[in-house]
Design an enzyme around this catalytic site. Sequence first.
Site, PDB file in Angstrom:
ATOM      1  N   GLU A 164     -17.980  59.067  11.086  1.00  0.00           N
ATOM      2  CA  GLU A 164     -16.657  59.689  11.123  1.00  0.00           C
ATOM      3  C   GLU A 164     -15.470  58.599  10.993  1.00  0.00           C
ATOM      4  O   GLU A 164     -15.863  57.353  11.493  1.00  0.00           O
ATOM      5  CB  GLU A 164     -16.402  60.398  12.450  1.00  0.00           C
ATOM      6  N   PRO A 165     -14.581  58.977  10.295  1.00  0.00           N
ATOM      7  CA  PRO A 165     -13.274  57.622   9.895  1.00  0.00           C
ATOM      8  C   PRO A 165     -12.439  57.577  11.014  1.00  0.00           C
ATOM      9  O   PRO A 165     -11.727  56.467  10.693  1.00  0.00           O
ATOM     10  CB  PRO A 165     -12.711  58.457   8.695  1.00  0.00           C
ATOM     11  N   ALA A 183     -13.895  88.488  14.982  1.00  0.00           N
ATOM     12  CA  ALA A 183     -13.080  87.493  15.827  1.00  0.00           C
ATOM     13  C   ALA A 183     -13.964  86.191  16.610  1.00  0.00           C
ATOM     14  O   ALA A 183     -13.965  86.195  17.884  1.00  0.00           O
ATOM     15  CB  ALA A 183     -12.023  87.901  16.919  1.00  0.00           C
ATOM     16  N   GLY A 184     -15.083  86.161  15.945  1.00  0.00           N
ATOM     17  CA  GLY A 184     -16.071  85.186  16.728  1.00  0.00           C
ATOM     18  C   GLY A 184     -15.415  83.890  16.701  1.00  0.00           C
ATOM     19  O   GLY A 184     -14.589  83.425  16.126  1.00  0.00           O
ATOM     20  N   GLN A 240      -8.694  53.969  15.360  1.00  0.00           N
ATOM     21  CA  GLN A 240      -8.581  53.559  16.905  1.00  0.00           C
ATOM     22  C   GLN A 240      -8.513  52.105  17.237  1.00  0.00           C
ATOM     23  O   GLN A 240      -8.026  51.705  18.138  1.00  0.00           O
ATOM     24  CB  GLN A 240      -9.707  54.304  17.807  1.00  0.00           C
ATOM     25  N   THR A 286     -11.355  55.305  23.508  1.00  0.00           N
ATOM     26  CA  THR A 286     -11.588  56.593  23.006  1.00  0.00           C
ATOM     27  C   THR A 286     -12.219  57.573  23.587  1.00  0.00           C
ATOM     28  O   THR A 286     -12.568  57.308  24.825  1.00  0.00           O
ATOM     29  CB  THR A 286     -12.076  56.213  21.546  1.00  0.00           C
ATOM     30  N   CYS A 287     -12.307  58.915  23.063  1.00  0.00           N
ATOM     31  CA  CYS A 287     -12.957  59.923  24.046  1.00  0.00           C
ATOM     32  C   CYS A 287     -14.503  59.580  24.008  1.00  0.00           C
ATOM     33  O   CYS A 287     -14.985  60.175  24.924  1.00  0.00           O
ATOM     34  CB  CYS A 287     -12.681  61.434  23.623  1.00  0.00           C
ATOM     35  N   ASN A 288     -14.892  58.897  23.162  1.00  0.00           N
ATOM     36  CA  ASN A 288     -16.349  58.430  23.203  1.00  0.00           C
ATOM     37  C   ASN A 288     -16.893  57.348  23.601  1.00  0.00           C
ATOM     38  O   ASN A 288     -17.983  57.082  23.690  1.00  0.00           O
ATOM     39  CB  ASN A 288     -16.799  58.845  21.610  1.00  0.00           C
TER      40      ASN A 288
END
Lengths: 429, 271
Positions: free
Chosen positions: A114-115, A190-191, A120, A49-51
């Site tokens: 986080e779900p 527009a921050g 994954q 995964t990305c982590n």
Amino acid sequence: MSIIVVGLNHRTADIEMRERFAFPREKLAEGLKELLSIEEIREGIILSTCNRVEVYCVIFDPADGEREIKTFLSDFHNVPLEKLELILYTYKKEDAVRHVFRVASSLDSMVLGEPQILGQIKDAYSKSLVLNTTGVILNRLIKKAISVAKKVRTETRIGENAVSISYVAVELAKKIFEDIHVRTSMLLGAGDMAELAARHLLKSGVKGITVANRTYGRAVELAAELKGTAVKWEDFLKEMLYTDIVICSTGASGYVFTDEQARRLMKERRHKPIFIIDISVPRNIDPAVNEIDNIYLYNIDDLQDIVDSNILERRKEAEAAEGIVGKAVESFLAWEKSLEAVPTIVEIKERMEVIRKEELEKIMNKLNGMSEREIKIVEALTASIVNKILHPSLSVLKEEIDPENRATYIYLARRLFGLDREEGIGEDN
Amino acid sequence: MDITFYWITLSLYFISTSLSIVYIFRRQGILFKGSLAFTAFGFFTHTLSILIRFYESSHLPITNFSEATSFFSWCIVLLFFFLEYRYRIGLLGSFILPFVVVLLLSSSALPSEIKPLNPLLRSYWLGIHTVFVFLGNAAFALASGVGIMYLIQEKYVKSRHPGGLFERLPSLQILDEVNYRLITLGFPFLTLAIISGALWAEKTWGSYWRWDPKEVWSLITWFLYALVFHVRFVSGWRGKKAAILSIIGFASVLFTFLGIRFLIKGIHIFE
């Protein structure tokens, strides 16, 4: 035979390293094949995964296996082993089981609770199923991990409170409006953060968005990006009449929306509720506005405070979750132990003996009047039938040398002789 | 017989109320389901007790104060089930059931023996009038309960540090909507109750309106709820102000029902 986990995650490796070690979709099959071609390794799953990038394996010898897996990672990604050693962690046996359960339950995630991680893991598992790289032990491990993760999710509140500013804003909107999919929103200024929050609102189903900016061109640009409509800065107050959620983040140094304007607006809106999120610093909306009925104003600090307290809340829930994981680890280890041959053989023999005795008793009651000698003969007969039938199966269990096969045989024997029931089969595949 | 069922009802409601109160503090689905189940049982035995009494006295059992209170609570539970079915506001029971128990308890404290019916009351108007009254009152009771929930939730959202029940209370929009719908339901009943009362009075006493305290207070209540509609239509008042008005309105309902009997004795009291 033992389970081993080798991997790296967001705590041990920076994003660059994680990218380098990731197994993209198209290379995963190749990676799995290469991993399983190592003789030491009997079963394998790659989670990427990305982590985190983690390899779950069942191996003969933990010491050798660890080296082999690390070499595989180093070869596959072309990174020298010495460099790799610094960012890799290894868990064996009980620790490995606990680690997999914790990862699945999102206790090891960057954002606690986080779900996505569960999905994954399911993905990674189904890839392995397709390539047939898992066996009795990893199948059981992953199924158990999935059920533990679900238990954690339902029995604790670890995934419940939003822990990012955008999520918190959406949660709040849902407590003000029941049906946010018929609500419209407006982006004032527009921050970046405001844009992110707006995107998140749209993703959560808010019906549409208008964008107002001092530079009209920028408003048009952003509106196109968000699939909304642009309005002139001078018209934003008029537009607010038809807007339910306003996200404000302009570079203005003072209030662009004052108490007086708000009171007039509410009268014209006939007091329809409006939710205003002021992300700008310095603030652009007069805080006094929150005192007016049916206006709900939150600024960046308010949202951040909620995020902080929700994170604390999740940490508390994580303790309860660790308890659930702990119990699951114990029960998994007990199952693993049952895969050793001797206890299973003993159990099968005992089970058969019980059946033999029961049946014998039934027949004795029917055939009363047998002599002592006849009884002895019948006893001997039944015992020898049972033994003859059991003998070949039990020898297979005793004599199989390949531990992986043995585990499979024992697992099967336990089911065929009715010692175990399968847990959770058929779900989540 | 009806008394036995009555006490069974009270015990069942007592259990369901306790469960619903614990449910405020401990979020476990089983508490909620248990509370609903006990309420349903209670409603069943309550209905039986009313029917038996109806059969034994051969007139609608809403002729003395005890019976009226009991019927009032029956109407509230009936509406409560309807709301729960329609909107699934999990915590509603925790706000409504305690009131039901208090009503039933006070009903039990009052004399309840079946007496020969006052000839003045012996009329089909009795049924029509009282059923309108209590259906209306029940809707107003629930409206005020929902109004209280609205005020609590509004406070959480306004405080900018939502906690406590914030997560579990429904959205402000739903609470406001339900509050308003209940008043829309109660108001016609109240109107019909006043009209049927006037017609009945004409039959019995020869005049439609005699400025009896109960009549006066019903009228005040009627104006209060009419005000709710008025401000909503004319200037769009909703939310907090509507919730507060619905609570004041119900206070007036309660005064009409209870206050008059105990403070000012008019001809309109039961018995």
